[in-house]
Design an enzyme around this catalytic site. Sequence first.
Site, PDB file in Angstrom:
ATOM      1  N   ILE A   1     -69.705  16.217 -14.666  1.00  0.00           N
ATOM      2  CA  ILE A   1     -69.180  16.915 -13.498  1.00  0.00           C
ATOM      3  C   ILE A   1     -69.126  18.410 -13.804  1.00  0.00           C
ATOM      4  O   ILE A   1     -68.734  18.802 -14.915  1.00  0.00           O
ATOM      5  CB  ILE A   1     -67.749  16.425 -13.197  1.00  0.00           C
ATOM      6  CG1 ILE A   1     -67.730  14.910 -12.980  1.00  0.00           C
ATOM      7  CG2 ILE A   1     -67.140  17.178 -12.017  1.00  0.00           C
ATOM      8  CD1 ILE A   1     -66.400  14.277 -13.267  1.00  0.00           C
ATOM      9  N   CYS A   2     -69.476  19.226 -12.804  1.00  0.00           N
ATOM     10  CA  CYS A   2     -69.264  20.671 -12.922  1.00  0.00           C
ATOM     11  C   CYS A   2     -68.927  21.206 -11.534  1.00  0.00           C
ATOM     12  O   CYS A   2     -68.530  20.456 -10.654  1.00  0.00           O
ATOM     13  CB  CYS A   2     -70.464  21.370 -13.546  1.00  0.00           C
ATOM     14  SG  CYS A   2     -71.937  21.391 -12.518  1.00  0.00           S
ATOM     15  N   ARG A   3     -69.112  22.474 -11.313  1.00  0.00           N
ATOM     16  CA  ARG A   3     -68.771  23.082 -10.030  1.00  0.00           C
ATOM     17  C   ARG A   3     -69.746  22.645  -8.938  1.00  0.00           C
ATOM     18  O   ARG A   3     -69.338  22.269  -7.845  1.00  0.00           O
ATOM     19  CB  ARG A   3     -68.743  24.604 -10.162  1.00  0.00           C
ATOM     20  CG  ARG A   3     -68.413  25.335  -8.884  1.00  0.00           C
ATOM     21  CD  ARG A   3     -68.352  26.849  -9.123  1.00  0.00           C
ATOM     22  NE  ARG A   3     -68.324  27.540  -7.846  1.00  0.00           N
ATOM     23  CZ  ARG A   3     -69.395  27.913  -7.164  1.00  0.00           C
ATOM     24  NH1 ARG A   3     -70.606  27.663  -7.626  1.00  0.00           N
ATOM     25  NH2 ARG A   3     -69.277  28.543  -6.011  1.00  0.00           N
TER      26      ARG A   3
ATOM     27  N   MET B   1     -67.856  19.657  -7.983  1.00  0.00           N
ATOM     28  CA  MET B   1     -66.518  19.692  -7.407  1.00  0.00           C
ATOM     29  C   MET B   1     -66.509  20.386  -6.045  1.00  0.00           C
ATOM     30  O   MET B   1     -65.582  20.177  -5.257  1.00  0.00           O
ATOM     31  CB  MET B   1     -65.543  20.366  -8.373  1.00  0.00           C
ATOM     32  CG  MET B   1     -65.249  19.536  -9.616  1.00  0.00           C
ATOM     33  SD  MET B   1     -64.607  17.866  -9.273  1.00  0.00           S
ATOM     34  CE  MET B   1     -62.951  18.257  -8.667  1.00  0.00           C
TER      35      MET B   1
ATOM     36  N   GLY C   1     -73.176  21.023  -9.823  1.00  0.00           N
ATOM     37  CA  GLY C   1     -74.184  20.070 -10.279  1.00  0.00           C
ATOM     38  C   GLY C   1     -75.210  20.672 -11.216  1.00  0.00           C
ATOM     39  O   GLY C   1     -76.042  19.956 -11.768  1.00  0.00           O
TER      40      GLY C   1
END
Length: 105
Positions: free
Chosen positions: A66-68, A95, A70
Amino acid sequence: MSKGWQDVTTEEVEKRLSSDAPLQLIDVRNPDEYGDGHIPGSTLIPLPELPARIHEIDQNREVIFICRSGNRSGKACEYLDQLGYANLNNMVGGMLAWTGKQERN
């Protein structure tokens, strides 16, 4: 050549979380981003720390990165794929697209 991981939507991640599947959620954002809101049960391993903390990733479980948005999570999948890891997933949209529960700290 095909990539060695799957792109999954935020909806798919929510379904998998509600099914009690043995998942490992790894958030590769920076600590301040993680503190602003993260998926409950996720582990923070910022992308630059991944090589030193690779031992924290359970190769026997499905892993969702998971990141901001992708992008960084995709880089994490690519890195681990090159090392021979399997069961890797990149949460596309990150996210920014997540509408499920979040914790803050």
